[in-house]
Design a protein around this motif. Structure first.
Motif, PDB file in Angstrom:
ATOM      1  N   PRO A  81       0.805  -1.226   0.000  1.00 23.26           N
ATOM      2  CA  PRO A  81       0.000   0.000   0.000  1.00 23.26           C
ATOM      3  C   PRO A  81       0.840   1.280   0.000  1.00 23.26           C
ATOM      4  CG  PRO A  81      -0.996  -1.599   1.455  1.00 23.26           C
ATOM      5  CD  PRO A  81       0.355  -2.153   1.046  1.00 23.26           C
ATOM      6  N   LEU A  82       2.027   1.238   0.600  1.00 21.67           N
ATOM      7  CA  LEU A  82       2.911   2.414   0.541  1.00 21.67           C
ATOM      8  C   LEU A  82       3.361   2.682  -0.893  1.00 21.67           C
ATOM      9  CD1 LEU A  82       5.080   1.965   3.745  1.00 21.67           C
ATOM     10  CD2 LEU A  82       3.329   3.689   3.313  1.00 21.67           C
ATOM     11  N   ALA A  83       3.627   1.626  -1.626  1.00 20.07           N
ATOM     12  CA  ALA A  83       4.001   1.787  -3.039  1.00 20.07           C
ATOM     13  C   ALA A  83       2.847   2.392  -3.817  1.00 20.07           C
ATOM     14  CB  ALA A  83       4.408   0.442  -3.635  1.00 20.07           C
ATOM     15  N   TRP A  84       1.636   1.948  -3.513  1.00 23.63           N
ATOM     16  CA  TRP A  84       0.469   2.515  -4.198  1.00 23.63           C
ATOM     17  C   TRP A  84       0.367   4.010  -3.923  1.00 23.63           C
ATOM     18  CZ3 TRP A  84      -3.903   5.267  -3.052  1.00 23.63           C
ATOM     19  CH2 TRP A  84      -4.797   5.428  -4.114  1.00 23.63           C
ATOM     20  N   HIS A  85       0.546   4.414  -2.678  1.00 25.12           N
ATOM     21  CA  HIS A  85       0.445   5.836  -2.351  1.00 25.12           C
ATOM     22  C   HIS A  85       1.539   6.660  -3.030  1.00 25.12           C
ATOM     23  CE1 HIS A  85      -2.512   4.603   0.657  1.00 25.12           C
ATOM     24  NE2 HIS A  85      -2.957   5.840   0.489  1.00 25.12           N
ATOM     25  N   ARG A  86       2.720   6.092  -3.154  1.00 28.58           N
ATOM     26  CA  ARG A  86       3.796   6.779  -3.873  1.00 28.58           C
ATOM     27  C   ARG A  86       3.399   6.963  -5.343  1.00 28.58           C
ATOM     28  NH1 ARG A  86       7.368   3.921  -1.255  1.00 28.58           N
ATOM     29  NH2 ARG A  86       7.335   2.252  -2.786  1.00 28.58           N
ATOM     30  N   ASP A  87       2.895   5.903  -5.945  1.00 24.69           N
ATOM     31  CA  ASP A  87       2.474   5.966  -7.345  1.00 24.69           C
ATOM     32  C   ASP A  87       1.236   6.840  -7.517  1.00 24.69           C
ATOM     33  OD1 ASP A  87       4.603   4.327  -7.976  1.00 24.69           O
ATOM     34  OD2 ASP A  87       3.391   2.491  -7.921  1.00 24.69           O
ATOM     35  N   PHE A  88       0.376   6.854  -6.519  1.00 24.60           N
ATOM     36  CA  PHE A  88      -0.821   7.697  -6.562  1.00 24.60           C
ATOM     37  C   PHE A  88      -0.429   9.173  -6.615  1.00 24.60           C
ATOM     38  CE2 PHE A  88      -4.439   9.507  -3.838  1.00 24.60           C
ATOM     39  CZ  PHE A  88      -5.249   9.761  -4.937  1.00 24.60           C
ATOM     40  N   ALA A  89       0.613   9.547  -5.876  1.00 27.32           N
ATOM     41  CA  ALA A  89       1.081  10.937  -5.911  1.00 27.32           C
ATOM     42  C   ALA A  89       1.533  11.314  -7.323  1.00 27.32           C
ATOM     43  CB  ALA A  89       2.220  11.136  -4.911  1.00 27.32           C
ATOM     44  N   ASP A  90       2.245  10.417  -7.994  1.00 26.02           N
ATOM     45  CA  ASP A  90       2.651  10.665  -9.380  1.00 26.02           C
ATOM     46  C   ASP A  90       1.435  10.737 -10.304  1.00 26.02           C
ATOM     47  OD1 ASP A  90       5.318  10.586  -8.587  1.00 26.02           O
ATOM     48  OD2 ASP A  90       5.600   8.501  -9.238  1.00 26.02           O
ATOM     49  N   ALA A  91       0.499   9.835 -10.109  1.00 27.15           N
ATOM     50  CA  ALA A  91      -0.700   9.784 -10.960  1.00 27.15           C
ATOM     51  C   ALA A  91      -1.539  11.049 -10.813  1.00 27.15           C
ATOM     52  CB  ALA A  91      -1.534   8.554 -10.619  1.00 27.15           C
ATOM     53  N   GLN A  92      -1.580  11.612  -9.617  1.00 30.17           N
ATOM     54  CA  GLN A  92      -2.357  12.839  -9.426  1.00 30.17           C
ATOM     55  C   GLN A  92      -1.836  13.966 -10.314  1.00 30.17           C
ATOM     56  OE1 GLN A  92      -3.719  13.982  -5.344  1.00 30.17           O
ATOM     57  NE2 GLN A  92      -2.526  12.168  -4.782  1.00 30.17           N
ATOM     58  N   GLN A  93      -0.536  14.063 -10.482  1.00 36.44           N
ATOM     59  CA  GLN A  93       0.015  15.111 -11.346  1.00 36.44           C
ATOM     60  C   GLN A  93      -0.357  14.851 -12.799  1.00 36.44           C
ATOM     61  OE1 GLN A  93       1.462  18.095 -10.430  1.00 36.44           O
ATOM     62  NE2 GLN A  93       0.929  18.431 -12.567  1.00 36.44           N
ATOM     63  N   ARG A  94      -0.275  13.595 -13.234  1.00 36.66           N
ATOM     64  CA  ARG A  94      -0.675  13.282 -14.609  1.00 36.66           C
ATOM     65  C   ARG A  94      -2.156  13.572 -14.809  1.00 36.66           C
ATOM     66  NH1 ARG A  94       2.595   8.888 -13.530  1.00 36.66           N
ATOM     67  NH2 ARG A  94       0.800   7.513 -13.216  1.00 36.66           N
ATOM     68  N   LEU A  95      -2.996  13.225 -13.829  1.00 36.78           N
ATOM     69  CA  LEU A  95      -4.432  13.504 -13.930  1.00 36.78           C
ATOM     70  C   LEU A  95      -4.685  15.013 -14.029  1.00 36.78           C
ATOM     71  CD1 LEU A  95      -5.718  10.874 -11.365  1.00 36.78           C
ATOM     72  CD2 LEU A  95      -6.305  10.923 -13.802  1.00 36.78           C
ATOM     73  N   ARG A  96      -3.965  15.801 -13.235  1.00 36.44           N
ATOM     74  CA  ARG A  96      -4.084  17.264 -13.316  1.00 36.44           C
ATOM     75  C   ARG A  96      -3.724  17.774 -14.708  1.00 36.44           C
ATOM     76  NH1 ARG A  96      -2.028  17.191  -8.140  1.00 36.44           N
ATOM     77  NH2 ARG A  96      -3.416  18.125  -6.625  1.00 36.44           N
TER      78      ARG A  96
END
Length: 180
Positions: free
Chosen positions: A108-123
């Motif tokens: 789950p920590l890896a997911w949250h790290r990747d989620f932070a990156d994905a949020q920028q791409r989504l923006r």
């Protein structure tokens, strides 16, 4: 994926009153019981497509509420923009894998790290697409030299997101059924 209508949709324009989303669906927590498998949206059967759309919609709603995400990250008409659909479905699949009971406890920590990156791409994709909290338009497609100019289509208000989602899914599933 289905093409965008040019007019606003209202609650009374829902195409199928007995939509699969009216049936009990697995919550995001219950969904991790099944090991995730990658898939291609363009290769799903009509029935699988319909279920994937509704499962993703439930998860996206859970995600935006759980993390307090603004419309600049996940806009209401995300389902009308393939770049957002692909990113969100990859993020969903990654979430299912990381939270699967057989996975490493630190996943789950890896997911949250990747989620932070994905949020920028989504923006970035949301900004490029032109979709907003209260209005939507098709994502701009750049015509390359020698190609006909693409018409972006007009902006339309988002009056009822749920009705628009159901209408979009119905059109996409119908189109898929007609292809096969």
């Amino acid at each position: 994926m289905a093409e965008q209508p040019t007019e606003a949709l209202h609650e009374d324009q829902v195409v199928d009153a007995e939509s699969p989303s009216d049936e009990p669906r697995a919550t995001p927590e219950e969904a991790v019981a099944v090991p995730p498998r990658p898939f291609l949206w363009d290769e799903l059967s009509a029935d699988d497509l319909e279920h994937r759309w509704h499962d993703l919609d439930v998860w996206v709603d859970w995600l935006r509420r759980t993390y307090g995400l603004p419309a600049s990250v996940i806009p209401p008409a995300w389902h009308r923009h393939p770049e957002l659909v692909w990113e969100l479905s990859a993020l969903h699949l990654h979430w299912l894998g990381c939270y699967h009971p057989n996975n490493d406890p630190s996943a789950p920590l890896a997911w949250h790290r990747d989620f932070a990156d994905a949020q920028q791409r989504l923006r970035d994709w949301t900004a490029t697409s032109g979709t907003r909290l209260d209005r939507d338009q098709p994502t701009h497609q750049t015509s390359w030299p020698g190609e006909p100019l693409t018409h972006r289509g007009g902006e339309r208000p988002i009056v009822d997101r749920r009705a628009d989602f159901h209408t979009h899914v119905h059109a996409d599933v119908t189109q898929r059924r007609n292809q096969h």
